[in-house]
Scaffold this motif. Structure first.
Motif, PDB file in Angstrom:
ATOM      1  N   ARG A  71       0.834  -1.210   0.000  1.00 56.49           N
ATOM      2  CA  ARG A  71       0.000   0.000   0.000  1.00 56.49           C
ATOM      3  C   ARG A  71       0.864   1.252   0.000  1.00 56.49           C
ATOM      4  N   VAL A  72       1.942   1.233   0.782  1.00 56.39           N
ATOM      5  CA  VAL A  72       2.826   2.394   0.851  1.00 56.39           C
ATOM      6  C   VAL A  72       3.547   2.624  -0.473  1.00 56.39           C
ATOM      7  N   LYS A  73       4.030   1.547  -1.088  1.00 57.71           N
ATOM      8  CA  LYS A  73       4.868   1.677  -2.284  1.00 57.71           C
ATOM      9  C   LYS A  73       4.077   1.696  -3.588  1.00 57.71           C
ATOM     10  N   HIS A  74       2.917   0.998  -3.601  1.00 58.55           N
ATOM     11  CA  HIS A  74       2.186   0.863  -4.866  1.00 58.55           C
ATOM     12  C   HIS A  74       0.696   1.162  -4.723  1.00 58.55           C
ATOM     13  N   GLY A  75       0.303   1.775  -3.625  1.00 58.59           N
ATOM     14  CA  GLY A  75      -1.117   1.994  -3.374  1.00 58.59           C
ATOM     15  C   GLY A  75      -1.713   3.211  -4.053  1.00 58.59           C
ATOM     16  N   GLY A  76      -0.917   3.945  -4.772  1.00 57.62           N
ATOM     17  CA  GLY A  76      -1.434   5.101  -5.489  1.00 57.62           C
ATOM     18  C   GLY A  76      -0.897   6.432  -5.013  1.00 57.62           C
ATOM     19  N   GLY A  77      -0.048   6.406  -3.971  1.00 60.35           N
ATOM     20  CA  GLY A  77       0.569   7.645  -3.504  1.00 60.35           C
ATOM     21  C   GLY A  77      -0.445   8.722  -3.181  1.00 60.35           C
ATOM     22  N   PHE A  78      -0.219   9.912  -3.742  1.00 61.13           N
ATOM     23  CA  PHE A  78      -1.116  11.041  -3.479  1.00 61.13           C
ATOM     24  C   PHE A  78      -2.474  10.871  -4.156  1.00 61.13           C
ATOM     25  N   GLY A  79      -2.597   9.851  -4.993  1.00 63.93           N
ATOM     26  CA  GLY A  79      -3.863   9.625  -5.679  1.00 63.93           C
ATOM     27  C   GLY A  79      -4.830   8.753  -4.913  1.00 63.93           C
ATOM     28  N   GLN A  80      -4.394   8.145  -3.806  1.00 60.94           N
ATOM     29  CA  GLN A  80      -5.307   7.281  -3.068  1.00 60.94           C
ATOM     30  C   GLN A  80      -6.303   8.107  -2.260  1.00 60.94           C
ATOM     31  N   ALA A  81      -7.421   7.470  -1.914  1.00 61.99           N
ATOM     32  CA  ALA A  81      -8.567   8.194  -1.371  1.00 61.99           C
ATOM     33  C   ALA A  81      -8.247   8.974  -0.109  1.00 61.99           C
ATOM     34  N   VAL A  82      -7.522   8.364   0.842  1.00 60.62           N
ATOM     35  CA  VAL A  82      -7.262   9.066   2.101  1.00 60.62           C
ATOM     36  C   VAL A  82      -6.387  10.291   1.869  1.00 60.62           C
ATOM     37  N   ALA A  83      -5.458  10.204   0.920  1.00 61.75           N
ATOM     38  CA  ALA A  83      -4.601  11.349   0.598  1.00 61.75           C
ATOM     39  C   ALA A  83      -5.403  12.460  -0.070  1.00 61.75           C
TER      40      ALA A  83
ATOM     41  N   ARG B   4      -3.053   2.342  10.511  1.00 63.11           N
ATOM     42  CA  ARG B   4      -2.704   2.157   9.107  1.00 63.11           C
ATOM     43  C   ARG B   4      -2.854   3.429   8.280  1.00 63.11           C
ATOM     44  N   ASP B   5      -3.972   4.110   8.414  1.00 64.15           N
ATOM     45  CA  ASP B   5      -4.151   5.339   7.634  1.00 64.15           C
ATOM     46  C   ASP B   5      -3.133   6.391   8.051  1.00 64.15           C
ATOM     47  N   GLY B   6      -2.884   6.506   9.347  1.00 67.32           N
ATOM     48  CA  GLY B   6      -1.886   7.451   9.825  1.00 67.32           C
ATOM     49  C   GLY B   6      -0.504   7.146   9.275  1.00 67.32           C
ATOM     50  N   PHE B   7      -0.169   5.861   9.187  1.00 67.63           N
ATOM     51  CA  PHE B   7       1.127   5.453   8.643  1.00 67.63           C
ATOM     52  C   PHE B   7       1.235   5.825   7.170  1.00 67.63           C
TER      53      PHE B   7
ATOM     54  N   SER C  12       3.871   8.273   5.450  1.00 63.39           N
ATOM     55  CA  SER C  12       4.734   7.814   4.359  1.00 63.39           C
ATOM     56  C   SER C  12       4.759   8.808   3.210  1.00 63.39           C
ATOM     57  N   LEU C  13       3.714   9.623   3.091  1.00 62.73           N
ATOM     58  CA  LEU C  13       3.649  10.634   2.039  1.00 62.73           C
ATOM     59  C   LEU C  13       4.315  11.944   2.456  1.00 62.73           C
ATOM     60  N   GLY C  14       4.731  12.041   3.728  1.00 66.81           N
ATOM     61  CA  GLY C  14       5.489  13.200   4.181  1.00 66.81           C
ATOM     62  C   GLY C  14       4.876  14.018   5.281  1.00 66.81           C
ATOM     63  N   CYS C  15       3.679  13.678   5.735  1.00 64.65           N
ATOM     64  CA  CYS C  15       3.024  14.453   6.800  1.00 64.65           C
ATOM     65  C   CYS C  15       3.588  14.103   8.172  1.00 64.65           C
ATOM     66  N   ASP C  16       3.616  15.081   9.053  1.00 64.19           N
ATOM     67  CA  ASP C  16       3.854  14.826  10.467  1.00 64.19           C
ATOM     68  C   ASP C  16       2.513  14.443  11.082  1.00 64.19           C
ATOM     69  N   VAL C  17       2.439  13.237  11.665  1.00 57.98           N
ATOM     70  CA  VAL C  17       1.177  12.676  12.119  1.00 57.98           C
ATOM     71  C   VAL C  17       1.216  12.404  13.618  1.00 57.98           C
ATOM     72  N   THR C  18       0.204  12.879  14.318  1.00 58.27           N
ATOM     73  CA  THR C  18       0.023  12.564  15.727  1.00 58.27           C
ATOM     74  C   THR C  18      -1.124  11.575  15.854  1.00 58.27           C
ATOM     75  N   LEU C  19      -0.832  10.411  16.403  1.00 58.05           N
ATOM     76  CA  LEU C  19      -1.838   9.376  16.617  1.00 58.05           C
ATOM     77  C   LEU C  19      -2.304   9.421  18.064  1.00 58.05           C
TER      78      LEU C  19
END
Length: 259
Positions: free
Chosen positions: A69-81, A103-106, A110-117
């Motif tokens: 999902r991280v490497k081939h899931g669509g990058g910035f084109g995936q729904a959550v992004a 998972r969504d936070g990860f 992976s796309l570059g955001c600073d994420v607080t879980l």
């Protein structure tokens, strides 16, 4: 909601988990006949089902599905992004108020955001913390994990803090056709039930967000608090409700991903 009492150690590593057992008020045992138990084996923590055939549930950011999902899931084109308005030039800070297995936070990290879980259920928090700990030593995941911080507790403890995007994925009532429910979701329902305060989570999210709130919902579920979003992105089985508060202008965010 199931009561979890035991922390099973099957590898003779009881000393490694003694402090965790005290923190979670669990008894360290070598076997259990309870419906649910935590299990420590080979340096990893999992949710175990002693009387069932299904496998354990654990947080593993290096497994094949997650890495694909991280490497081939669509990058910035995936729904959550898309829902969070991410692009190479728009990388907002993100608060995930209902982290779950992370998972969504990860993916957002992976796309570059600073994420607080934030995770308030102690057992789920422990599973997530263990997954992040193991990911720190992984070549595939350690740079991503550096952009993630984990907090245990209720979101009300974040008074005064703000994030550009706030993400909410509340637990919803289990579907009647339980065979169609993934084992992770079934386990979560057993452990934590549903987020009965989901409507209140939306109100909190709107307090914390400076630019937008994103709520993940089942496709046919009602809007949280009966509040219509600015727009929705709908997929085959789910949707993202977006509450836009301010323009996501590219020049207000980070413009590159850490290498």
């Amino acid at each position: 909601m199931s009561v979890l009492r035991h922390l099973i150690s099957v590898s003779g590593e009881e000393s490694d988990i003694s402090s965790l057992a005290v923190e979670l008020d669990l008894q360290v045992v070598t076997e259990s006949n309870d419906e649910l138990a935590l299990r420590w084996s080979s340096g990893q923590l999992s949710l175990h089902f002693p009387n069932q055939q299904q496998g354990d549930v654990l947080v593993d950011f290096d497994n094949g599905a997650m890495q694909y999902r991280v490497k081939h899931g669509g990058g910035f084109g995936q729904a959550v992004a898309k829902a969070c308005a991410l692009s190479p030039r728009v990388l907002p800070s993100v608060l995930d108020m209902t982290a779950g297995l992370g998972r969504d936070g990860f993916v957002l990290a992976s796309l570059g955001c600073d994420v607080t879980l934030v995770e308030r259920q102690p057992i789920v928090h422990a599973l997530l913390a263990d997954g992040l700990r193991r990911a720190e030593s992984s070549l595939d995941s350690r740079n991503i994990v550096r952009r993630i911080s984990l907090r245990r507790g209720d979101s009300s403890e974040l008074v005064g803090q703000q994030y550009e995007v706030v993400y909410v994925d509340p637990m919803f009532p289990e579907r009647k056709k339980s065979a169609a429910v993934k084992k992770e979701m079934a386990a979560f329902h057993q452990l934590v039930g549903t987020d009965e305060d989901a409507d209140l989570l939306l109100a909190k999210a709107l307090e914390f967000a400076t630019h937008r709130v994103v709520v993940k919902r089942p496709k046919g579920a009602p809007f949280l608090a009966d509040r219509k979003p600015s727009q929705s992105l709908t997929g085959k089985s789910g949707r993202f409700d977006i509450y836009a508060l301010r323009s996501m202008a590219a020049d207000k965010f980070k413009s590159s991903v850490d290498e």
